[in-house]
Design an enzyme around this catalytic site. Structure first.
Site, mmCIF file in Angstrom:
data_model
loop_
_atom_site.group_PDB
_atom_site.id
_atom_site.type_symbol
_atom_site.label_atom_id
_atom_site.label_comp_id
_atom_site.label_asym_id
_atom_site.label_seq_id
_atom_site.Cartn_x
_atom_site.Cartn_y
_atom_site.Cartn_z
ATOM 1 N N GLU A 296 0.803 -1.221 0.000
ATOM 2 C CA GLU A 296 0.000 0.000 0.000
ATOM 3 C C GLU A 296 0.838 1.273 0.000
ATOM 4 O O GLU A 296 0.403 2.289 -0.546
ATOM 5 C CB GLU A 296 -0.928 0.008 1.231
ATOM 6 C CG GLU A 296 -2.049 -1.021 1.182
ATOM 7 C CD GLU A 296 -3.043 -0.735 0.075
ATOM 8 O OE1 GLU A 296 -3.543 0.398 -0.021
ATOM 9 O OE2 GLU A 296 -3.297 -1.654 -0.721
ATOM 10 N N SER B 243 -49.135 -27.476 -14.883
ATOM 11 C CA SER B 243 -49.947 -28.586 -14.370
ATOM 12 C C SER B 243 -49.768 -28.824 -12.874
ATOM 13 O O SER B 243 -50.554 -29.573 -12.272
ATOM 14 C CB SER B 243 -49.615 -29.869 -15.135
ATOM 15 O OG SER B 243 -49.980 -29.729 -16.495
#
Length: 662
Positions: free
Chosen positions: A102, A370
């Protein structure tokens, strides 16, 4: 003296500056202009800086822990914080991993890295107008300033304020204090804030026990907690962790040998997160918690009805079944299981939660086909028909509507029992017309269908949009002896200290009976036939008392199988989210296969009983289907392993085993 000249008037020529004088001069000029710029910069961007007096205040969202019916942890929602950790108590490679990836120059800058800002500015100019995120070149101090005081919005004003606050932090705190604040407050994804919470959530251990590989993985998450999550994107997170280790080697924080050892050592993610079970279920229940007790103001524990082993089997069955039917155009599936009391035991809203969070188990409404016919037949049974009532499969016209069978053929005289087993469309349409579609709709609502039901004649064949949850709870009375069983998921909500806020069992009204005898026995017997020798034979699991119904809609857009045993019902749906047709996928195909795969694993765990109330009333005469089934049963109870083929009834057209569209 005649040649003498008077002296010239005017300024004397300026002496040329030495290089040192020129350097000092321009330094002073630039310093003055720099000071003017800084004053203007602070005047413009510092007027609305956030209050920094609450640096150590933590505003956290209470967490909600979800447990299954046996107390096993399903998921944790909300933010997870932990007591701050002392930097000196962490392994030295933990902070070094973050610095390496970082902010390599962390110990040498004053809160910002000018070169990093220049590089980011060049990149942003080159990619202006592309719509992507801006690059900020942020240092660890700037990231801390953003996390503590600013919003995540990406614009130049926020960036300038971030820089001002970073300088303020550097002036007030030591490098060690800033790094410690950063590690204790940064977001690591999965609801975890700070290195201690992240270590507990991802690895189930305190941060002081992190390995080098685990530290690299957590540091890699900083680039994007969602994109580099070790749960959602395992391979991407692993590649990012390797980059972190490479950067640590280049910075001489670790040796190449340590890097190789870290790569060889397997990182094991917390099983609760790694499995990611029941995420659709957790989303659904999470909304209900807020409805029941409001927004949490303290940590909560929610005891649910879910059975994690059954849930795992359900998710595997849906994923495998949809993948197997991919060539037929099946793209998605959903599954709901609930017991005779309505407790939801398994809940699958799709094949992959990480790809799409749309919940097909409750949010989607699809035509039932159905699978809606049992409500037609139950209404007919309650109106005086029996399974042996003779009917005729023949062309019929109701108004302008002419229903047709799946095969386009008509089989003539048969019983109601056989019409349901083979899902004959003309018979269902005729029965609904005779008993009244409004009465059929009332039956469906009485059993648990809550969606609107249109009363056109086509509703008899399933032109009704429902959710899998509705279908499961509407079939539950067939499985539990005729009682209403509305599906529910929350047994109890309590605080982390044990104070009960909600209890499902308190003041619960007695269950209502919604199907009486003999209609219940008639329906159970007929729906057993669907599984034994009708359209749902693929769902059959030998050795268990099973019944159910297939469902397929027109153009094969939706396919269902809803089946049950004693006190337990499961509904399965497959289809496409865009409602486009599949390739001749019927309810007796992929859905029945998924149902069987899941129930094969579930039934031994459930220790189910025979379907209650499913015994046929005693009569003096047997119908033709009972005679056939009894004969087949007697043959199988004999000495031979297989009945002689000549003694079995001749099979009808094999195409009738396919479930017809509505």
């Amino acid at each position: 003296m005649a040649n003498a000249q008077p002296p010239r008037r005017g300024r004397e020529p300026r002496a040329k500056r030495t290089p040192l004088q020129a350097l000092i001069y321009w330094i002073l000029v630039l310093g003055v202009w720099g000071l003017i710029f800084l004053v203007a910069f602070f005047a413009v961007f510092a007027v609305d800086l956030p209050d920094t007096s609450k640096l150590y205040d933590v505003q956290r969202q209470p967490s909600v822990s979800y447990l299954d019916r046996s107390g096993a942890l399903i998921a944790v929602r909300g933010s997870q914080y932990a007591p701050p950790v002392d930097l000196d108590k962490l392994p030295p490679y933990v902070p070094k991993a973050f610095i390496a990836i970082e902010d390599r120059w962390y110990y040498w800058h004053f809160g910002f890295n000018p070169w990093g800002i220049v590089r980011s500015g060049i990149y942003n100019l080159q990619h202006k107008g592309e719509g992507g995120p801006l690059r900020g070149g942020s240092t660890i101090t700037q990231q801390l300033a953003r996390n503590l005081f600013l919003t995540p919005s990406q614009n130049y004003r926020r960036k300038a304020q971030e820089l001002i606050l970073a300088v303020w932090l550097e002036a007030r705190f030591t490098k060690k204090q800033i790094l410690e604040l950063y590690l204790n407050r940064v977001y690591f994804g999965a609801g975890a804030y700070g290195i201690e919470a992240a270590s507990q959530r991802y690895f189930g251990k305190p941060a002081r026990e992190l390995t080098l590989g685990e530290s690299a993985l957590l540091a890699g998450i900083m680039k994007g907690p969602s994109r580099y999550s070790p749960v959602a994107s395992t391979d991407r997170a692993a590649r990012r962790a390797t980059i972190v280790l490479d950067e640590m080697v280049q910075a001489k924080f670790i040796t190449p040998q340590q890097r190789e050892e870290a790569i060889r050592t397997k990182v094991r993610v917390n099983p609760v997160l790694a499995n990611q079970r029941a995420q659709y279920f957790t989303d659904w229940v999470d909304d209900q918690v807020r409805t029941l007790v409001g927004e949490p103001t303290e940590d909560l524990v929610v005891e649910t009805t879910l059975d994690l082993p059954l849930q795992a089997s359900a998710e595997q069955a849906i994923q495998a079944g949809v993948a197997a039917a991919k060539g037929q155009g099946v793209e998605q599936g959903a599954l709901i299981s609930l017991d005779g009391e309505g407790r939801i035991r398994a809940y699958v809203g799709g094949t992959n939660y990480l790809q799409t969070q749309f919940d097909r188990a409750t949010m989607a409404r699809r035509q039932a086909g159905s699978a809606f016919k049992p409500f037609v037949y139950l209404t007919a049974m309650e109106a005086g028909r029996t399974p042996d009532t003779p009917v005729v499969d023949e062309p019929i016209k109701i108004g302008n509507w002419e229903p047709r069978n799946y095969t386009g053929q008509y089989l003539g005289p048969m019983t109601i029992r056989e019409a349901l087993a083979q899902s004959i469309n003309t018979v269902a349409a005729r029965l609904a017309n005779e008993v009244g579609t409004s009465n059929v709709a009332a039956t469906a609502r009485r059993l648990g269908i809550t969606s609107p039901i249109q009363l056109d004649p086509s509703m008899a064949l399933g032109a009704v949009e429902v959710s899998p949850l509705e279908m499961a709870q509407a079939y539950a009375p067939f499985a539990n002896g005729g009682y209403l069983a509305k599906g529910y998921a929350i047994e109890r909500i309590r605080t982390a200290t044990g104070r009960v806020l909600y209890d499902h069992g308190v003041d619960r009204a007695p269950r209502a009976s919604v199907i009486g005898q003999p209609a219940l026995a008639y329906m159970v017997t007929m729906m057993r036939g669907v599984v034994q020798h009708g359209t749902g034979t693929r769902a059959n699991v030998p050795g268990y008392d099973l019944a159910g119904k297939t469902g397929t809609t027109s153009d094969y857009r939706d396919a269902w199988f809803v089946g049950y045993t004693g006190g337990f019902v499961t509904a399965v749906w497959v289809g496409k989210d865009d409602n486009k047709p599949m390739k001749r996928v019927t309810g007796g195909g992929a859905p029945a296969g998924i149902w069987r795969e899941y129930m094969t694993a579930a039934l031994p765990r459930l220790k189910v009983q025979p379907i209650p109330g499913g015994e046929m009333p005693q009569t003096d005469e047997q119908g033709p289907i009972e005679q056939i089934l009894e004969g087949v049963g007697n043959l199988f109870r004999g000495d031979s392993d297989e009945p002689p083929p000549s003694e079995l009834p001749p099979p009808r057209d094999r195409q009738r085993q396919q479930d017809p569209p509505f």
